[in-house]
Design a protein around this motif. Structure first.
Motif, mmCIF file in Angstrom:
data_model
loop_
_atom_site.group_PDB
_atom_site.id
_atom_site.type_symbol
_atom_site.label_atom_id
_atom_site.label_comp_id
_atom_site.label_asym_id
_atom_site.label_seq_id
_atom_site.Cartn_x
_atom_site.Cartn_y
_atom_site.Cartn_z
ATOM 1 N N TRP A 15 32.412 22.417 39.548
ATOM 2 C CA TRP A 15 32.441 23.857 39.759
ATOM 3 C C TRP A 15 33.518 24.166 40.790
ATOM 4 O O TRP A 15 33.659 23.434 41.768
ATOM 5 C CB TRP A 15 31.136 24.379 40.340
ATOM 6 N N VAL A 16 34.228 25.259 40.579
ATOM 7 C CA VAL A 16 35.065 25.844 41.615
ATOM 8 C C VAL A 16 34.361 27.139 41.993
ATOM 9 O O VAL A 16 34.214 28.036 41.156
ATOM 10 C CB VAL A 16 36.502 26.126 41.120
ATOM 11 N N VAL A 17 33.869 27.202 43.218
ATOM 12 C CA VAL A 17 33.111 28.368 43.657
ATOM 13 C C VAL A 17 33.955 29.188 44.625
ATOM 14 O O VAL A 17 34.771 28.647 45.372
ATOM 15 C CB VAL A 17 31.760 27.978 44.290
ATOM 16 N N HIS A 18 33.727 30.494 44.586
ATOM 17 C CA HIS A 18 34.537 31.414 45.378
ATOM 18 C C HIS A 18 33.735 32.149 46.441
ATOM 19 O O HIS A 18 34.288 32.966 47.167
ATOM 20 C CB HIS A 18 35.229 32.415 44.442
ATOM 21 N N ASN A 19 32.420 31.865 46.506
ATOM 22 C CA ASN A 19 31.586 32.480 47.542
ATOM 23 C C ASN A 19 30.312 31.654 47.712
ATOM 24 O O ASN A 19 30.019 30.767 46.913
ATOM 25 C CB ASN A 19 31.277 33.951 47.212
ATOM 26 N N ASP A 20 29.583 31.951 48.773
ATOM 27 C CA ASP A 20 28.378 31.181 49.097
ATOM 28 C C ASP A 20 27.292 31.318 48.041
ATOM 29 O O ASP A 20 26.578 30.357 47.746
ATOM 30 C CB ASP A 20 27.821 31.589 50.465
#
Length: 136
Positions: free
Chosen positions: A91-96
């Motif tokens: 996964w590439v996550v952009h927020n918590d």
């Protein structure tokens, strides 16, 4: 590294009802549309395309989790049966919030998986997984 790898290995892009999926040699980068409810039924077209592209090799799926969407993580059990050539999931996550969701989903995956904050890191990890499985 990521842009160079992506440029050199790009195969095609598929626009599906659930999102956009870029196919590369041994890697799919997918971005699900905002607010989608993902089920095994609406993932089947993606699974069929991945089967056509990777059935004779190994691949890693990278979820570019830019948007929020929902899914039943138990569907990962079915996905693994349908695409046994998947050697890893990132996964590439952009927020918590999306990181927390990915952490829950990770518990249901039956292959190596990792959460990253950049596409470059996710690609490095993916290539290591593929290298370790002798796919590339």
């Amino acid at each position: 590294m990521s842009s160079e790898f992506l440029e050199k290995t790009y195969l095609t892009t598929h626009e599906l009802a659930i999102g956009t999926f870029n196919f590369y040699e041994h890697v799919i980068v997918g971005q699900i549309r905002e607010g989608m409810q993902i089920s095994i039924d609406n993932v089947l077209p993606l699974l069929a395309l991945s089967w056509e592209a990777y059935q004779n090799t190994s691949m890693v799926y990278i979820s570019d989790r830019k948007y929020s969407y929902s899914l039943d993580p138990t569907m990962y059990y079915e996905v693994k049966k349908l695409i046994p050539y998947m050697k890893g999931y990132a996964w590439v996550v952009h927020n918590d919030f999306n990181r927390q969701v990915a952490e829950i989903e990770a518990r249901f995956l039956q292959c190596p998986n990792a959460i990253h904050s950049s596409m470059s890191d996710a690609l490095k990890w993916s290539l290591k997984i593929l290298e370790d499985s002798s796919a590339v």
